[in-house]
Scaffold this active site. Structure first.
Site, PDB file in Angstrom:
ATOM      1  N   ASP A 171       5.918  -8.370  11.356  1.00 17.48           N
ATOM      2  CA  ASP A 171       6.316  -8.734   9.987  1.00 17.48           C
ATOM      3  C   ASP A 171       7.833  -8.842   9.863  1.00 17.48           C
ATOM      4  O   ASP A 171       8.433  -8.313   8.927  1.00 17.48           O
ATOM      5  CB  ASP A 171       5.773  -7.715   8.986  1.00 17.48           C
TER       6      ASP A 171
ATOM      7  N   MET B 290       0.800  -1.216   0.000  1.00 16.24           N
ATOM      8  CA  MET B 290       0.000   0.000   0.000  1.00 16.24           C
ATOM      9  C   MET B 290       0.838   1.273   0.000  1.00 16.24           C
ATOM     10  O   MET B 290       0.292   2.362  -0.021  1.00 16.24           O
ATOM     11  CB  MET B 290      -0.924   0.017   1.230  1.00 16.24           C
TER      12      MET B 290
END
Length: 293
Positions: A129, A21
């Site tokens: 992550d 994104m």
């Protein structure tokens, strides 16, 4: 074409990374005359300003040599952006394309990653992550990048019915069962990272993402190959990080200190995280000063 400027002072010089994104640009801070990295939303994407501001605040709290620092946050044309330390180097993922690393290098990198996470966990921030693409190797050591999906310890996911945040191969089993992110979540990723650096492959090799998730949740990892000279405590730590039960995984600080000791390296752990040492099992004879067991 004129160079685009955001926040009235940051020039976007060239794009250096693209995520799901967002985009990361090599930029220039005209006020302080220094290079910076600038994270902006990719064309066609919108994210609430308060969400991006929360990301910036999470990362800005982490003053650590193995974490890419955050300098500023702002909006341009009503779109938020984050100004970060520009980290020069190659990602760990790029290095791993050539296969396994020397075990001493692998252990040192993972010690530095664990030290960065210890600082984050001390601020109640979970990265969510950790993967080779989010670790930059620089002449001064590893740098953990992109706290873009970081969360407060124990916080529920933004969309409980949506996909689990993170990269499936590094996501802890309990996350697929709907449990919130905790420091143990990151430690599963560290175990996967250590295994991959030592062997050149993931702990589970499956044909599809669905099969991979099932294996992570139900199967033991494939045994690591024999690695000459690798200390047994490193193997044990890797195994404990990959435990299905989050309670069995070591803390980031424990992992950082053990891995650093295995390669005679130094890592930075904030003093606020250090626990008092247990009483020594030895005492000193008086007046000779001899140590006794």
């Amino acid at each position: 074409m004129a160079t685009r400027t955001v926040g009235g002072r940051y020039q976007l010089v060239r794009r250096i990374g693209v995520g799901g994104m967002s985009e990361v640009w090599h930029g220039h801070d005209e006020v302080l005359d220094r290079p910076v990295a600038i994270k902006v939303l990719a064309p066609g994407h919108t994210t609430p300003v308060d969400v991006v501001r929360a990301e910036a605040r999470s990362a800005a709290r982490l003053a650590h040599p193995n974490v890419a620092g955050v300098h500023d946050f702002g909006t341009s044309a009503e779109q938020p952006f984050i100004v970060m330390e520009l980290v020069e180097g190659r990602t760990l993922g790029e290095h791993l394309r050539a296969g396994a690393l020397d075990w001493r290098i692998a252990v040192r990198i993972c010690a530095e990653v664990a030290a960065a996470l210890a600082a984050a966990h001390g601020e109640n921030v979970v990265h969510r992550d950790i993967k080779p693409g989010n670790i930059m190797l620089t002449p001064s050591g590893a740098k953990v990048l992109d706290f873009g999906i970081a969360a407060t310890v124990g916080a529920a996911d933004d969309d409980p019915d949506g996909p689990v945040m993170g990269t499936p191969a590094y996501v802890a089993p309990e996350r697929f069962a709907g449990h919130p992110a905790t420091p143990a979540t990151d430690m599963f990723a560290v175990g996967t990272l250590l295994y991959q650096c030592l062997s050149g492959r993931l702990p589970w090799l499956r044909a599809t993402p669905t099969e991979l998730v099932h294996a992570e949740c139900h199967d033991d990892p494939d045994p690591l190959p024999e690695i000459d000279g690798l200390p047994g405590e490193v193997l044990d730590l890797c195994s404990r990080c990959l435990a299905k039960d989050p309670a069995e995984r070591p803390t980031a600080m424990m992992a950082a200190l053990l891995l650093a000791e295995a390669v005679d390296a130094r890592v930075y752990v904030p003093m606020s995280l250090m626990e008092p040492l247990p009483p020594s099992p030895r005492w000193i004879d008086e007046p000779t000063g001899r140590h006794r067991a």
